[in-house]
Design a protein around this motif. Structure first.
Motif, PDB file in Angstrom:
ATOM      1  N   GLU A   1       0.844  -1.195   0.000  1.00 41.12           N
ATOM      2  CA  GLU A   1       0.000   0.000   0.000  1.00 41.12           C
ATOM      3  C   GLU A   1       0.880   1.246   0.000  1.00 41.12           C
ATOM      4  O   GLU A   1       1.764   1.404   0.847  1.00 41.12           O
ATOM      5  CB  GLU A   1      -0.897   0.005   1.241  1.00 41.12           C
ATOM      6  N   ARG A   2       0.671   2.108  -0.969  1.00 42.34           N
ATOM      7  CA  ARG A   2       1.460   3.329  -1.111  1.00 42.34           C
ATOM      8  C   ARG A   2       0.753   4.477  -0.402  1.00 42.34           C
ATOM      9  O   ARG A   2      -0.383   4.803  -0.709  1.00 42.34           O
ATOM     10  CB  ARG A   2       1.655   3.665  -2.590  1.00 42.34           C
ATOM     11  N   VAL A   3       1.466   5.091   0.539  1.00 47.35           N
ATOM     12  CA  VAL A   3       0.910   6.201   1.302  1.00 47.35           C
ATOM     13  C   VAL A   3       1.610   7.484   0.868  1.00 47.35           C
ATOM     14  O   VAL A   3       2.829   7.615   0.981  1.00 47.35           O
ATOM     15  CB  VAL A   3       1.092   5.983   2.820  1.00 47.35           C
ATOM     16  N   SER A   4       0.851   8.430   0.346  1.00 49.01           N
ATOM     17  CA  SER A   4       1.425   9.678  -0.153  1.00 49.01           C
ATOM     18  C   SER A   4       1.260  10.838   0.828  1.00 49.01           C
ATOM     19  O   SER A   4       1.897  11.874   0.684  1.00 49.01           O
ATOM     20  CB  SER A   4       0.776  10.057  -1.482  1.00 49.01           C
ATOM     21  N   GLY A   5       0.370  10.645   1.825  1.00 46.37           N
ATOM     22  CA  GLY A   5       0.096  11.746   2.741  1.00 46.37           C
ATOM     23  C   GLY A   5      -0.998  12.665   2.251  1.00 46.37           C
ATOM     24  O   GLY A   5      -1.316  13.663   2.897  1.00 46.37           O
ATOM     25  N   GLU A   6      -1.584  12.333   1.104  1.00 45.68           N
ATOM     26  CA  GLU A   6      -2.639  13.171   0.533  1.00 45.68           C
ATOM     27  C   GLU A   6      -3.989  12.461   0.535  1.00 45.68           C
ATOM     28  O   GLU A   6      -4.938  12.919  -0.106  1.00 45.68           O
ATOM     29  CB  GLU A   6      -2.272  13.552  -0.906  1.00 45.68           C
ATOM     30  N   GLU A   7      -4.059  11.337   1.258  1.00 46.60           N
ATOM     31  CA  GLU A   7      -5.281  10.534   1.220  1.00 46.60           C
ATOM     32  C   GLU A   7      -6.475  11.281   1.816  1.00 46.60           C
ATOM     33  O   GLU A   7      -7.606  11.092   1.381  1.00 46.60           O
ATOM     34  CB  GLU A   7      -5.067   9.214   1.983  1.00 46.60           C
ATOM     35  N   GLY A   8      -6.234  12.096   2.828  1.00 46.44           N
ATOM     36  CA  GLY A   8      -7.340  12.803   3.486  1.00 46.44           C
ATOM     37  C   GLY A   8      -7.548  14.207   2.978  1.00 46.44           C
ATOM     38  O   GLY A   8      -8.030  15.080   3.727  1.00 46.44           O
TER      39      GLY A   8
ATOM     40  N   LEU B   1       8.333  12.440  -8.305  1.00 48.19           N
ATOM     41  CA  LEU B   1       7.331  12.798  -7.300  1.00 48.19           C
ATOM     42  C   LEU B   1       7.948  13.377  -6.027  1.00 48.19           C
ATOM     43  O   LEU B   1       7.316  13.400  -4.976  1.00 48.19           O
ATOM     44  CB  LEU B   1       6.451  11.590  -6.943  1.00 48.19           C
ATOM     45  N   LYS B   2       9.168  13.860  -6.123  1.00 48.28           N
ATOM     46  CA  LYS B   2       9.800  14.495  -4.966  1.00 48.28           C
ATOM     47  C   LYS B   2       9.131  15.835  -4.685  1.00 48.28           C
ATOM     48  O   LYS B   2       8.813  16.592  -5.601  1.00 48.28           O
ATOM     49  CB  LYS B   2      11.292  14.703  -5.230  1.00 48.28           C
ATOM     50  N   ILE B   3       8.902  16.128  -3.405  1.00 55.47           N
ATOM     51  CA  ILE B   3       8.224  17.372  -3.033  1.00 55.47           C
ATOM     52  C   ILE B   3       9.136  18.557  -3.277  1.00 55.47           C
ATOM     53  O   ILE B   3      10.285  18.592  -2.812  1.00 55.47           O
ATOM     54  CB  ILE B   3       7.788  17.325  -1.551  1.00 55.47           C
ATOM     55  N   ARG B   4       8.620  19.548  -4.004  1.00 56.08           N
ATOM     56  CA  ARG B   4       9.370  20.761  -4.320  1.00 56.08           C
ATOM     57  C   ARG B   4       8.810  22.001  -3.627  1.00 56.08           C
ATOM     58  O   ARG B   4       9.527  22.976  -3.420  1.00 56.08           O
ATOM     59  CB  ARG B   4       9.390  20.980  -5.842  1.00 56.08           C
ATOM     60  N   ALA B   5       7.555  21.972  -3.316  1.00 55.98           N
ATOM     61  CA  ALA B   5       6.939  23.084  -2.578  1.00 55.98           C
ATOM     62  C   ALA B   5       5.807  22.513  -1.732  1.00 55.98           C
ATOM     63  O   ALA B   5       5.028  21.699  -2.211  1.00 55.98           O
ATOM     64  CB  ALA B   5       6.411  24.158  -3.528  1.00 55.98           C
ATOM     65  N   ASN B   6       5.743  22.949  -0.468  1.00 57.85           N
ATOM     66  CA  ASN B   6       4.720  22.432   0.442  1.00 57.85           C
ATOM     67  C   ASN B   6       4.507  23.464   1.545  1.00 57.85           C
ATOM     68  O   ASN B   6       5.323  23.574   2.470  1.00 57.85           O
ATOM     69  CB  ASN B   6       5.159  21.092   1.029  1.00 57.85           C
ATOM     70  N   HIS B   7       3.431  24.214   1.421  1.00 55.17           N
ATOM     71  CA  HIS B   7       3.204  25.256   2.424  1.00 55.17           C
ATOM     72  C   HIS B   7       1.721  25.574   2.553  1.00 55.17           C
ATOM     73  O   HIS B   7       0.928  25.351   1.632  1.00 55.17           O
ATOM     74  CB  HIS B   7       3.991  26.525   2.086  1.00 55.17           C
ATOM     75  N   PHE B   8       1.364  26.089   3.692  1.00 55.65           N
ATOM     76  CA  PHE B   8       0.012  26.563   3.964  1.00 55.65           C
ATOM     77  C   PHE B   8      -0.210  27.850   3.179  1.00 55.65           C
ATOM     78  O   PHE B   8       0.671  28.713   3.112  1.00 55.65           O
ATOM     79  CB  PHE B   8      -0.124  26.809   5.483  1.00 55.65           C
ATOM     80  N   VAL B   9      -1.360  27.970   2.541  1.00 54.61           N
ATOM     81  CA  VAL B   9      -1.661  29.187   1.776  1.00 54.61           C
ATOM     82  C   VAL B   9      -2.042  30.266   2.780  1.00 54.61           C
ATOM     83  O   VAL B   9      -3.175  30.319   3.260  1.00 54.61           O
ATOM     84  CB  VAL B   9      -2.798  28.946   0.765  1.00 54.61           C
ATOM     85  N   MET B  10      -1.063  31.087   3.098  1.00 55.10           N
ATOM     86  CA  MET B  10      -1.225  32.074   4.167  1.00 55.10           C
ATOM     87  C   MET B  10      -2.013  33.286   3.695  1.00 55.10           C
ATOM     88  O   MET B  10      -1.720  33.857   2.631  1.00 55.10           O
ATOM     89  CB  MET B  10       0.154  32.527   4.661  1.00 55.10           C
ATOM     90  N   PRO B  11      -3.054  33.686   4.435  1.00 55.87           N
ATOM     91  CA  PRO B  11      -3.791  34.912   4.078  1.00 55.87           C
ATOM     92  C   PRO B  11      -2.855  36.122   4.086  1.00 55.87           C
ATOM     93  O   PRO B  11      -1.954  36.222   4.912  1.00 55.87           O
ATOM     94  CB  PRO B  11      -4.846  35.019   5.186  1.00 55.87           C
ATOM     95  N   GLY B  12      -3.065  37.012   3.141  1.00 57.93           N
ATOM     96  CA  GLY B  12      -2.231  38.206   3.050  1.00 57.93           C
ATOM     97  C   GLY B  12      -1.021  38.042   2.155  1.00 57.93           C
ATOM     98  O   GLY B  12      -0.250  38.999   1.984  1.00 57.93           O
ATOM     99  N   THR B  13      -0.827  36.863   1.559  1.00 56.26           N
ATOM    100  CA  THR B  13       0.305  36.659   0.644  1.00 56.26           C
ATOM    101  C   THR B  13       0.113  37.507  -0.611  1.00 56.26           C
ATOM    102  O   THR B  13      -0.982  37.550  -1.179  1.00 56.26           O
ATOM    103  CB  THR B  13       0.425  35.176   0.249  1.00 56.26           C
TER     104      THR B  13
END
Length: 257
Positions: A80-87, A137-149
């Motif tokens: 089973e492949r877990v990507s962390g995006e299942e939820g 499939l290496k992660i290149r960007a991963n961030h919360f979309v911050m209000p005010g950006t």
């Protein structure tokens, strides 16, 4: 003498048999001596069709079914492949080329090409931006979309957006200045719209968290907010340099391909 001459002419006019004398093969024709299968019999056999009727059951002429079993040499178990995006739910998906600003060299560095997506968590309801390198499939960007950006157009291009954020692609929070370049102006404008909608959504989600009260260990604690504010200000300082640098022409051509 005349009779002899006529007799010689008569003999000359009657040709000798091609396959020998008539006495050798039989009287009549040169083929009369051949005996065996008659012409009538051979013609009837030629007209008789072959029997294509399949053998009846129980006649012993049916083909036997192969009962051999072939097993693979190596048995592979399903993993089973877990990507962390299942939820999470994908709200938007764009192909883009990503650059990051290297503060030490003062230049834009290519970070990768792949799908940049806006993902909404089914648990918290908040939206983050995730980009993976194509194929690896290496992660290149991963961030919360911050209000005010603040999204800024890259100098000289309407297909690229520059903004500062606190990124977690390398599994540690650090301020980054990103430049996302798209294949067309329309795609760039579509990304901007979805990004701004995500900021507005997260602004309401954060306000709802504050109304409900802060829970111990949650990222919305005062200490976490102060740390995020400091890192965000450092990223904003980098964003001020966007007009001083340009993406190289070689990178610009490869991103449009």
């Amino acid at each position: 003498m005349a009779e002899n001459g006529k007799g010689e002419e008569a003999k000359a006019s009657s040709p000798s048999p091609v396959f020998g004398s008539a006495s050798t093969f039989g009287a009549g024709t040169g083929f009369g001596g051949f005996k065996g299968v008659s012409t009538a019999t051979s013609s009837r056999q030629a007209e008789k069709p072959e029997d294509d009727t399949p053998p009846e059951e129980g006649s012993g002429e049916t083909e036997e079914e192969c009962q051999a079993e072939f097993r693979p040499i190596v048995q592979l178990e399903e993993v089973e492949r877990v990507s962390g995006e299942e939820g999470e739910e994908t709200l938007a998906d764009f192909k883009s080329k990503l650059y990051r600003f290297d503060n030490d060299s003062g230049e834009w560095k290519e970070r990768g090409i792949g799908q940049v997506r806006l993902l909404k968590s089914n648990d918290t309801g908040k939206i983050r931006l995730l980009m993976r390198q194509e194929k690896t499939l290496k992660i290149r960007a991963n961030h919360f979309v911050m209000p005010g950006t603040k999204l800024q157009e890259h100098s000289g291009s309407e297909k690229a957006w520059v903004y500062s954020t606190v990124d977690f692609a390398d599994e540690e929070q650090k301020p980054e200045l990103f430049c996302f370049r798209f294949s067309s102006i329309e795609r760039a404008q579509e990304f901007k719209k979805h990004f701004e909608d995500a900021m507005a959504h997260n602004d309401k989600a954060l306000a709802a968290d504050e109304e409900q009260g802060e829970s111990p260990g949650d990222e919305s604690t005062e200490a976490a907010k102060e740390k995020h504010a400091v890192e965000k200000s450092e990223a904003d300082e980098l964003a001020g340099k966007v007009g001083e640098v340009k993406v190289s022409e070689e990178d610009d051509k490869s991103s449009q391909a």
